[in-house]
Motif scaffolding. Structure first.
Motif, PDB file in Angstrom:
ATOM      1  N   THR A  23       0.824  -1.203   0.000  1.00 40.22           N
ATOM      2  CA  THR A  23       0.000   0.000   0.000  1.00 40.22           C
ATOM      3  C   THR A  23       0.859   1.253   0.000  1.00 40.22           C
ATOM      4  N   ILE A  24       1.961   1.238   0.715  1.00 42.77           N
ATOM      5  CA  ILE A  24       2.879   2.382   0.679  1.00 42.77           C
ATOM      6  C   ILE A  24       3.380   2.588  -0.739  1.00 42.77           C
ATOM      7  N   TRP A  25       3.695   1.508  -1.418  1.00 43.95           N
ATOM      8  CA  TRP A  25       4.188   1.603  -2.786  1.00 43.95           C
ATOM      9  C   TRP A  25       3.148   2.271  -3.682  1.00 43.95           C
ATOM     10  N   ARG A  26       1.869   1.976  -3.437  1.00 48.57           N
ATOM     11  CA  ARG A  26       0.797   2.511  -4.270  1.00 48.57           C
ATOM     12  C   ARG A  26       0.429   3.942  -3.901  1.00 48.57           C
ATOM     13  N   LEU A  27       0.471   4.296  -2.628  1.00 45.81           N
ATOM     14  CA  LEU A  27      -0.041   5.593  -2.177  1.00 45.81           C
ATOM     15  C   LEU A  27       1.017   6.688  -2.046  1.00 45.81           C
ATOM     16  N   ALA A  28       2.264   6.327  -1.862  1.00 45.10           N
ATOM     17  CA  ALA A  28       3.301   7.354  -1.692  1.00 45.10           C
ATOM     18  C   ALA A  28       3.492   8.103  -3.007  1.00 45.10           C
ATOM     19  N   THR A  29       3.674   9.412  -2.889  1.00 42.16           N
ATOM     20  CA  THR A  29       3.717  10.245  -4.086  1.00 42.16           C
ATOM     21  C   THR A  29       5.083  10.279  -4.751  1.00 42.16           C
ATOM     22  N   SER A  30       6.136  10.181  -3.983  1.00 38.77           N
ATOM     23  CA  SER A  30       7.468  10.253  -4.587  1.00 38.77           C
ATOM     24  C   SER A  30       8.323   9.078  -4.140  1.00 38.77           C
ATOM     25  N   GLY A  31       9.379   8.833  -4.901  1.00 35.76           N
ATOM     26  CA  GLY A  31      10.281   7.728  -4.583  1.00 35.76           C
ATOM     27  C   GLY A  31      11.005   7.907  -3.264  1.00 35.76           C
ATOM     28  N   ALA A  35      10.865   5.348  -0.051  1.00 38.57           N
ATOM     29  CA  ALA A  35      12.076   4.774   0.530  1.00 38.57           C
ATOM     30  C   ALA A  35      12.154   5.042   2.029  1.00 38.57           C
ATOM     31  N   VAL A  36      11.824   6.258   2.419  1.00 41.14           N
ATOM     32  CA  VAL A  36      11.862   6.601   3.846  1.00 41.14           C
ATOM     33  C   VAL A  36      10.812   5.801   4.615  1.00 41.14           C
ATOM     34  N   ALA A  37       9.601   5.704   4.089  1.00 41.49           N
ATOM     35  CA  ALA A  37       8.533   4.964   4.775  1.00 41.49           C
ATOM     36  C   ALA A  37       8.909   3.486   4.914  1.00 41.49           C
ATOM     37  N   HIS A  38       9.379   2.879   3.836  1.00 45.43           N
ATOM     38  CA  HIS A  38       9.783   1.472   3.911  1.00 45.43           C
ATOM     39  C   HIS A  38      10.939   1.289   4.887  1.00 45.43           C
ATOM     40  N   GLY A  39      11.931   2.150   4.799  1.00 51.83           N
ATOM     41  CA  GLY A  39      13.098   2.028   5.666  1.00 51.83           C
ATOM     42  C   GLY A  39      12.770   2.186   7.137  1.00 51.83           C
ATOM     43  N   VAL A  40      11.978   3.201   7.452  1.00 51.44           N
ATOM     44  CA  VAL A  40      11.622   3.444   8.860  1.00 51.44           C
ATOM     45  C   VAL A  40      10.806   2.281   9.421  1.00 51.44           C
TER      46      VAL A  40
END
Length: 92
Positions: A23-31, A35-40
């Motif tokens: 879902t983060i991959w689909r909803l996040a607006t920029s790369g 990356a920050v959301a996945h990493g954190v």
């Protein structure tokens, strides 16, 4: 019977983590935000899981404590992302 509980915890953890990261991959607006959301989430989840494994190591297998700890971090994110999905689809 205890094996069933282990399977439920592991499957819930895997489903939650996969849902959040997809879902983060689909909803996040920029790369960069992705990356920050996945990493954190991954770093915090693994760190919380490692602490849980150290605390509950005698009562649970360490890999089960790690899976449960990772799920505890990803579950609030899954709830927020699901509510966001409902609000964007007009169902709420």
């Amino acid at each position: 019977m205890q094996l069933n509980y282990v399977a439920v915890v592991v499957m819930a953890s895997v489903i939650t983590v996969l849902y959040v990261h997809a879902t983060i991959w689909r909803l996040a607006t920029s790369g960069a935000r992705r990356a920050v959301a996945h990493g954190v989430l991954l770093f915090t989840g693994l760190l919380f899981g490692a602490v849980s494994a150290n605390v509950f190591g005698a009562a649970l297998p360490p890999w089960l404590a790690l899976a449960g700890g990772t799920d505890v971090v990803h579950l609030p994110a899954a709830c927020v992302l699901f509510i966001r999905h409902l609000s964007e689809s007009g169902e709420s």
